[in-house]
Design a protein around this motif. Sequence first.
Motif, PDB file in Angstrom:
ATOM      1  N   GLU A  69       1.022  -1.142   0.225  1.00  0.00           N
ATOM      2  CA  GLU A  69       0.118  -0.052  -0.055  1.00  0.00           C
ATOM      3  C   GLU A  69       0.502   1.233   0.121  1.00  0.00           C
ATOM      4  N   SER A  70       0.322   2.407  -0.325  1.00  0.00           N
ATOM      5  CA  SER A  70       1.145   3.887  -0.558  1.00  0.00           C
ATOM      6  C   SER A  70       1.806   4.000   0.643  1.00  0.00           C
ATOM      7  N   ARG A  71       0.640   4.070   1.328  1.00  0.00           N
ATOM      8  CA  ARG A  71       0.676   4.785   2.658  1.00  0.00           C
ATOM      9  C   ARG A  71       2.076   4.148   3.335  1.00  0.00           C
ATOM     10  N   THR A  72       2.217   2.690   3.204  1.00  0.00           N
ATOM     11  CA  THR A  72       2.591   1.794   4.363  1.00  0.00           C
ATOM     12  C   THR A  72       4.414   1.994   3.610  1.00  0.00           C
ATOM     13  N   TYR A  73       4.253   2.153   2.290  1.00  0.00           N
ATOM     14  CA  TYR A  73       5.443   2.438   1.422  1.00  0.00           C
ATOM     15  C   TYR A  73       6.326   3.978   1.847  1.00  0.00           C
ATOM     16  N   ILE A  74       5.510   4.731   1.669  1.00  0.00           N
ATOM     17  CA  ILE A  74       6.270   6.013   1.925  1.00  0.00           C
ATOM     18  C   ILE A  74       6.115   6.402   3.393  1.00  0.00           C
ATOM     19  N   GLU A  75       5.561   6.221   4.620  1.00  0.00           N
ATOM     20  CA  GLU A  75       6.619   5.594   5.832  1.00  0.00           C
ATOM     21  C   GLU A  75       7.955   4.920   5.756  1.00  0.00           C
ATOM     22  N   LEU A  76       8.006   3.531   4.955  1.00  0.00           N
ATOM     23  CA  LEU A  76       9.030   2.875   4.999  1.00  0.00           C
ATOM     24  C   LEU A  76      10.419   3.865   4.760  1.00  0.00           C
ATOM     25  N   ASP A  98      16.696  -3.533   7.775  1.00  0.00           N
ATOM     26  CA  ASP A  98      16.301  -4.794   8.364  1.00  0.00           C
ATOM     27  C   ASP A  98      14.485  -4.913   7.782  1.00  0.00           C
ATOM     28  N   GLU A  99      14.073  -3.992   7.554  1.00  0.00           N
ATOM     29  CA  GLU A  99      11.863  -4.573   7.772  1.00  0.00           C
ATOM     30  C   GLU A  99      11.906  -3.725   6.870  1.00  0.00           C
ATOM     31  N   VAL A 100      12.924  -4.071   5.508  1.00  0.00           N
ATOM     32  CA  VAL A 100      12.577  -3.938   3.974  1.00  0.00           C
ATOM     33  C   VAL A 100      13.311  -5.444   3.422  1.00  0.00           C
ATOM     34  N   THR A 101      13.977  -6.189   4.097  1.00  0.00           N
ATOM     35  CA  THR A 101      13.958  -7.639   3.850  1.00  0.00           C
ATOM     36  C   THR A 101      12.627  -8.162   4.084  1.00  0.00           C
ATOM     37  N   ASP A 102      12.448  -8.021   5.460  1.00  0.00           N
ATOM     38  CA  ASP A 102      11.215  -8.661   5.848  1.00  0.00           C
ATOM     39  C   ASP A 102       9.618  -8.501   4.792  1.00  0.00           C
ATOM     40  N   GLN A 103       9.356  -7.946   3.681  1.00  0.00           N
ATOM     41  CA  GLN A 103       8.341  -7.961   3.344  1.00  0.00           C
ATOM     42  C   GLN A 103       8.639  -7.389   1.695  1.00  0.00           C
ATOM     43  N   LEU A 104       9.725  -7.974   2.014  1.00  0.00           N
ATOM     44  CA  LEU A 104      10.558  -8.655  -0.186  1.00  0.00           C
ATOM     45  C   LEU A 104       8.750  -9.087  -1.016  1.00  0.00           C
ATOM     46  N   ALA A 115       8.402  -1.883  -9.297  1.00  0.00           N
ATOM     47  CA  ALA A 115       8.843  -0.861  -9.452  1.00  0.00           C
ATOM     48  C   ALA A 115       9.512  -0.171  -7.879  1.00  0.00           C
ATOM     49  N   GLN A 116       8.118  -0.592  -6.391  1.00  0.00           N
ATOM     50  CA  GLN A 116       8.436  -0.222  -5.210  1.00  0.00           C
ATOM     51  C   GLN A 116      10.367  -0.698  -5.590  1.00  0.00           C
ATOM     52  N   ALA A 117      10.387  -1.735  -5.851  1.00  0.00           N
ATOM     53  CA  ALA A 117      11.440  -2.805  -5.650  1.00  0.00           C
ATOM     54  C   ALA A 117      12.628  -2.584  -6.019  1.00  0.00           C
ATOM     55  N   ALA A 118      12.529  -1.313  -7.104  1.00  0.00           N
ATOM     56  CA  ALA A 118      12.991  -1.063  -7.906  1.00  0.00           C
ATOM     57  C   ALA A 118      13.735   0.687  -7.364  1.00  0.00           C
ATOM     58  N   ALA A 119      12.723   1.234  -7.305  1.00  0.00           N
ATOM     59  CA  ALA A 119      13.052   2.165  -5.837  1.00  0.00           C
ATOM     60  C   ALA A 119      13.304   2.088  -4.701  1.00  0.00           C
ATOM     61  N   LEU A 120      13.064   1.410  -3.667  1.00  0.00           N
ATOM     62  CA  LEU A 120      13.731   0.854  -2.370  1.00  0.00           C
ATOM     63  C   LEU A 120      15.404   0.881  -2.696  1.00  0.00           C
ATOM     64  N   ALA A 121      15.402   0.110  -3.918  1.00  0.00           N
ATOM     65  CA  ALA A 121      16.809  -0.169  -4.208  1.00  0.00           C
ATOM     66  C   ALA A 121      17.781   0.957  -4.191  1.00  0.00           C
ATOM     67  N   THR A 122      17.288   1.573  -4.960  1.00  0.00           N
ATOM     68  CA  THR A 122      18.064   2.797  -5.403  1.00  0.00           C
ATOM     69  C   THR A 122      18.267   4.017  -4.329  1.00  0.00           C
ATOM     70  N   LEU A 123      17.367   3.877  -3.933  1.00  0.00           N
ATOM     71  CA  LEU A 123      17.121   4.687  -2.296  1.00  0.00           C
ATOM     72  C   LEU A 123      18.338   4.379  -1.783  1.00  0.00           C
ATOM     73  N   LEU A 124      18.116   3.168  -1.034  1.00  0.00           N
ATOM     74  CA  LEU A 124      19.165   2.266  -0.291  1.00  0.00           C
ATOM     75  C   LEU A 124      21.001   2.506  -0.794  1.00  0.00           C
ATOM     76  N   SER A 125      20.537   2.173  -2.354  1.00  0.00           N
ATOM     77  CA  SER A 125      22.329   2.506  -2.669  1.00  0.00           C
ATOM     78  C   SER A 125      22.518   3.796  -2.709  1.00  0.00           C
ATOM     79  N   ALA A 126      21.567   5.036  -2.704  1.00  0.00           N
ATOM     80  CA  ALA A 126      21.774   6.166  -2.449  1.00  0.00           C
ATOM     81  C   ALA A 126      22.817   6.799  -0.991  1.00  0.00           C
ATOM     82  N   ALA A 127      21.891   5.691  -0.242  1.00  0.00           N
ATOM     83  CA  ALA A 127      21.993   5.938   0.964  1.00  0.00           C
ATOM     84  C   ALA A 127      22.954   5.785   1.394  1.00  0.00           C
ATOM     85  N   ALA A 128      23.728   4.343   1.569  1.00  0.00           N
ATOM     86  CA  ALA A 128      25.211   3.699   1.416  1.00  0.00           C
ATOM     87  C   ALA A 128      25.857   4.413   0.940  1.00  0.00           C
ATOM     88  N   ALA A 129      25.811   5.178  -0.006  1.00  0.00           N
ATOM     89  CA  ALA A 129      26.867   5.520  -0.731  1.00  0.00           C
ATOM     90  C   ALA A 129      27.201   6.869   0.358  1.00  0.00           C
TER      91      ALA A 129
END
Length: 106
Positions: free
Chosen positions: A2-9, A26-32, A38-52
């Motif tokens: 759900e969009s609201r849950t995704y945005i909060e994550l 850690d929560e990201v991996t619990d809900q694969l 699109a959500q998976a790709a966007a999360l990976a992109t955001l996490l990649s930028a955060a990790a950098a």
Amino acid sequence: MESRTYIELVRRVLAVESEVRERSADEVTDQLSTYSPAQAAALATLLSAAAASEEDNSALEAELHAILELMSTGHVLPQHVSQLQEIRIEELSAEIREYVADLLGD
């Protein structure tokens, strides 16, 4: 997911506090199975930028692990995690270096 849950994550993944970022990764991996492609790709992109730009090793390890798990869904392509190339691996522990190498295909 759900969009609201995704945005909060996403907000928690990008939080100022490293402890929140770590727990959220850690929560990201619990809900694969709940992410759309699109959500998976966007999360990976955001996490990649955060990790950098991550300065906390525990949060970095959690972010990298989450990216690796997201890649296992088949929805994340190498260009989604290209920001990982910005990480200075020489400053990292051997375990975290392995994560980065695996993610970048080195």
